[in-house]
Design a protein around this motif. Structure first.
Motif, PDB file in Angstrom:
ATOM      1  N   GLY A 118       0.803  -1.230   0.000  1.00 33.16           N
ATOM      2  CA  GLY A 118       0.000   0.000   0.000  1.00 33.16           C
ATOM      3  C   GLY A 118       0.829   1.270   0.000  1.00 33.16           C
ATOM      4  N   LEU A 124       1.226   1.416  -7.443  1.00 32.87           N
ATOM      5  CA  LEU A 124      -0.239   1.573  -7.464  1.00 32.87           C
ATOM      6  C   LEU A 124      -0.654   2.422  -8.670  1.00 32.87           C
ATOM      7  N   ARG A 128      -2.905   1.144 -11.908  1.00 30.44           N
ATOM      8  CA  ARG A 128      -4.149   1.862 -12.265  1.00 30.44           C
ATOM      9  C   ARG A 128      -4.079   2.350 -13.704  1.00 30.44           C
ATOM     10  N   GLU A 134      -8.554  -1.364  -8.023  1.00 37.19           N
ATOM     11  CA  GLU A 134      -8.367  -1.858  -6.658  1.00 37.19           C
ATOM     12  C   GLU A 134      -9.588  -2.642  -6.221  1.00 37.19           C
ATOM     13  N   SER A 136      -9.353  -4.823  -3.045  1.00 41.25           N
ATOM     14  CA  SER A 136      -9.353  -4.958  -1.584  1.00 41.25           C
ATOM     15  C   SER A 136      -7.996  -4.558  -1.022  1.00 41.25           C
ATOM     16  N   THR A 137      -7.990  -4.265   0.273  1.00 34.29           N
ATOM     17  CA  THR A 137      -6.749  -3.967   0.978  1.00 34.29           C
ATOM     18  C   THR A 137      -6.762  -4.726   2.297  1.00 34.29           C
ATOM     19  N   TRP A 141      -1.424  -4.497   2.209  1.00 29.79           N
ATOM     20  CA  TRP A 141      -1.266  -4.900   0.803  1.00 29.79           C
ATOM     21  C   TRP A 141      -2.568  -4.651   0.054  1.00 29.79           C
ATOM     22  N   THR A 142      -2.462  -4.089  -1.129  1.00 29.01           N
ATOM     23  CA  THR A 142      -3.640  -3.788  -1.946  1.00 29.01           C
ATOM     24  C   THR A 142      -3.712  -4.776  -3.109  1.00 29.01           C
ATOM     25  N   THR A 143      -4.890  -5.327  -3.316  1.00 28.75           N
ATOM     26  CA  THR A 143      -5.112  -6.207  -4.464  1.00 28.75           C
ATOM     27  C   THR A 143      -5.789  -5.412  -5.564  1.00 28.75           C
ATOM     28  N   LEU A 144      -5.241  -5.501  -6.757  1.00 28.95           N
ATOM     29  CA  LEU A 144      -5.854  -4.839  -7.927  1.00 28.95           C
ATOM     30  C   LEU A 144      -6.162  -5.914  -8.959  1.00 28.95           C
TER      31      LEU A 144
END
Ligand SMILES: CC(C)(COP(=O)(O)OP(=O)(O)OC[C@H]1O[C@@H](n2cnc3c(N)ncnc32)[C@H](O)[C@@H]1OP(=O)(O)O)[C@@H](O)C(=O)NCCC(=O)NCCS
Length: 147
Positions: A118, A124, A128, A134, A136-137, A141-144
């Motif tokens: 994150g 990120l 994008r 995106e 979830s976070t 950690w962010t899932t894209l």
């Protein structure tokens, strides 16, 4: 930007890029990777039909790698790492797009997932810009997802 599958001749460069301090700081495993460990990992990746390690080329110059790991039928996880000397020029977006196009020519693709720290704002923004959204976070950690 073009991509080609990695070969044994790429192993050393990929190892050096992986051990760059910036890369280590944003990786799930932050320790320095020893050559022996890298070498066996690299050979295993090349031999695994459910993984694709692609080298990005600007002209003839290798500028980084994009890797796709198949987890279920049509579901892929992506990771990207630029050569430290190639960073800061927004080359990762065309690398991701060229990699996704290559994958679509060789595999069934339903979705591509990226897991990004994150705090890794450059990554990120890159995902994008390449069309990932995106989803979830958790635990920093962010899932894209790209669908
Ligand atoms: C993340 C990475 C792939 C981005 O590569 P790049 O194409 O050189 O990206 P750039 O540095 O040109 O920056 C991309 C975007 O992030 C922004 N950015 C760069 N560094 C930033 C920072 N420290 N803070 C905030 N934004 C930043 C840029 O302004 C640009 O934004 P925009 O295009 O929306 O205007 C590259 O830095 C890298 O290989 N890092 C190490 C490995 C890694 O993080 N991999 C991703 C984990 S899966």
């Amino acid at each position: 930007m073009t991509v080609r599958p990695a070969t044994g001749a790429d192993s050393r460069a990929v190892w050096e890029w992986r051990n760059d301090p910036v890369t280590r700081a944003v990786s799930v495993t932050t320790g320095e990777v020893p050559w022996a460990g890298h070498s066996s990992w690299f050979e295993a990746v090349l031999a695994d039909p459910s993984r694709h390690l692609l080298v990005g080329l600007c002209g003839d110059e290798p500028i980084g790698v994009v890797r796709f790991d198949g987890s279920a039928l049509g579901a892929w996880e992506v990771s990207v790492n630029l050569a430290p000397t190639a960073r800061g020029r927004r080359l990762a977006v065309p690398l991701l797009l060229a990699g996704r196009a290559w994958l679509g020519e060789h595999e069934r693709v339903e979705s591509v997932k990226a897991l990004v720290s994150g705090s890794n704002e450059a990554s990120l923004r890159t995902f994008r810009s390449a069309g990932y959204v995106e989803s979830s976070t958790a635990n920093g950690w962010t899932t894209l997802l790209l669908q």
